[in-house]
Write an enzyme that holds these catalytic residues in place. Structure first.
Site, PDB file in Angstrom:
ATOM      1  N   CYS A 187     104.987 -14.581  24.572  1.00 42.68           N
ATOM      2  CA  CYS A 187     104.433 -13.871  23.421  1.00 42.68           C
ATOM      3  C   CYS A 187     103.763 -12.569  23.827  1.00 42.68           C
ATOM      4  O   CYS A 187     103.430 -11.747  22.980  1.00 42.68           O
ATOM      5  CB  CYS A 187     103.434 -14.769  22.686  1.00 42.68           C
ATOM      6  SG  CYS A 187     104.204 -16.266  22.032  1.00 42.68           S
ATOM      7  N   THR A 222     102.226 -21.332  16.547  1.00 47.30           N
ATOM      8  CA  THR A 222     101.319 -20.248  16.152  1.00 47.30           C
ATOM      9  C   THR A 222     100.776 -20.479  14.751  1.00 47.30           C
ATOM     10  O   THR A 222      99.570 -20.337  14.503  1.00 47.30           O
ATOM     11  CB  THR A 222     102.042 -18.889  16.239  1.00 47.30           C
ATOM     12  OG1 THR A 222     102.406 -18.641  17.600  1.00 47.30           O
ATOM     13  CG2 THR A 222     101.141 -17.763  15.755  1.00 47.30           C
TER      14      THR A 222
END
Length: 348
Positions: A291, A72
């Site tokens: 996520c 990320t």
């Protein structure tokens, strides 16, 4: 009582013994890798060994590898300040920085017309569908493919790639941005100038050590054909599901996929309901990207592929790993089909 069965490797893989051993060893090294004394050089040597291990496993020798807190952060580092197009099937970490301008077909394939201004994942985390990366591609998310598919970054055509340790059996909280030499990059975290000035902050020596060891072990497994065995298990699972649940859609079946990934959509049976029922029965699966867990919504990936809301909301992901056994796969299929037939009986 039968032990639980873990079938959510695309969310996070089991920690490899090699990674655990490397991290334990690194814990005994006291130095800061930026220090010039002997202790500091010892810590720096751990980081550089891991950098070389990751480069070798990824086929990225000669590329710059910048260690980050995960894929990320690597996505943000690669994409901030750039005008990039992506497709709606990209991971949220990439979609946060790109425009939804690339077209996806019903098989999950993306058409890229201007590679130098595009971001494209190599393999989708929900469906497992694999993309052909065009030459000159600006950014590729290789997080799911790394360690599962034979490929080399240096031959991939991508200028930058995102990777993460915990997807291939390393620790959580460490990843990397891989770049062809000469690629321009503006540092987002500034300060001490670590990681060639691209990502300041004292390196996570312990996590990086585990990442390197996991990458090296994953490359050995790939060469040994471990994922060919996993693909056979996935096929056994899908054959059983198809035989017992005619209405269930195997998303992406006609496309090249990751060897471990099955996306099953049963219209009218909520994906999160299936996840909870299977969890209570002793099986860990997911209803999409980890996520996005806790977010009750239809799969954006399936919607982009043209599936309607009922199908997209019913999808589950079953992702196998090197430790998965045929008995576990058959137990899952049997249990899931029992739940499926009960759902059908209630809905009748």
């Amino acid at each position: 009582m039968k032990s639980r069965v873990y079938l959510d490797y695309n969310a996070t893989a089991l920690l490899r013994v090699e990674a655990r051993d490397a991290m334990i060893s690194a814990m005994d090294v006291v130095g800061n890798p930026s220090s010039v004394h002997s202790e500091g050089r010892a810590a720096k040597a751990i980081v550089e060994k891991a950098r070389a291990q990751v480069a070798a496993a990824l086929g990225a020798e000669g590329a710059d590898i910048v260690f980050t807190s995960g894929a990320t952060e690597a996505a943000a580092l690669a994409c901030i300040g750039r005008k990039l197009d992506g497709a709606a099937i990209e991971h949220d970490a990439v979609m946060a920085w790109v425009s939804d301008g690339l077209v996806v077909d019903g098989a999950g394939h993306v058409t890229v017309t201007h590679p130098e201004g595009s971001a494209l994942q190599q393999a989708n985390s929900e469906t497992g569908v694999v993309q052909d990366l065009p030459q000159g591609l600006a950014v590729s998310d290789m997080t799911q493919a790394f360690g599962k598919l034979p490929f080399a970054f240096n031959w991939s055509g991508a200028q930058m790639a995102l990777i993460s340790a915990h997807k291939l059996g390393g620790p959580k909280g460490v990843g990397a941005l891989v770049m062809k030499r000469g690629t321009d990059l503006a540092a987002q975290i500034r300060g001490g100038g670590q990681e060639m000035g691209r990502r300041s902050g004292t390196e996570n020596v312990i996590g990086i050590a585990g990442f390197g060891a996991a990458a090296e072990a994953a490359a050995r497994d790939l060469d040994a054909g471990i994922w060919d065995r996993v693909e056979k298990l996935r096929n056994i699972l899908e054959i059983a599901i198809e035989a017992g649940a005619k209405e269930t859609i195997l998303v992406g079946k006609s496309a090249r996929r990751l060897p471990n990934t099955s996306c099953l959509a049963t219209p009218g049976w909520k994906g999160e309901t299936q996840v909870m029922q299977m969890d209570l029965a002793g099986f860990a699966i997911s209803a999409g990207s980890a996520c996005s867990s806790g977010k009750v919504r239809a799969s954006r990936v399936l919607t982009a592929m043209g599936y309607d809301e009922a199908v997209a909301a019913s999808a589950i992901r079953v992702s196998l790993g090197p430790a998965t056994t045929e008995d576990e796969v058959l137990r899952f299929a049997e249990t899931w089909l029992e739940k499926y037939h009960r759902h059908r009986a209630r809905a009748a």
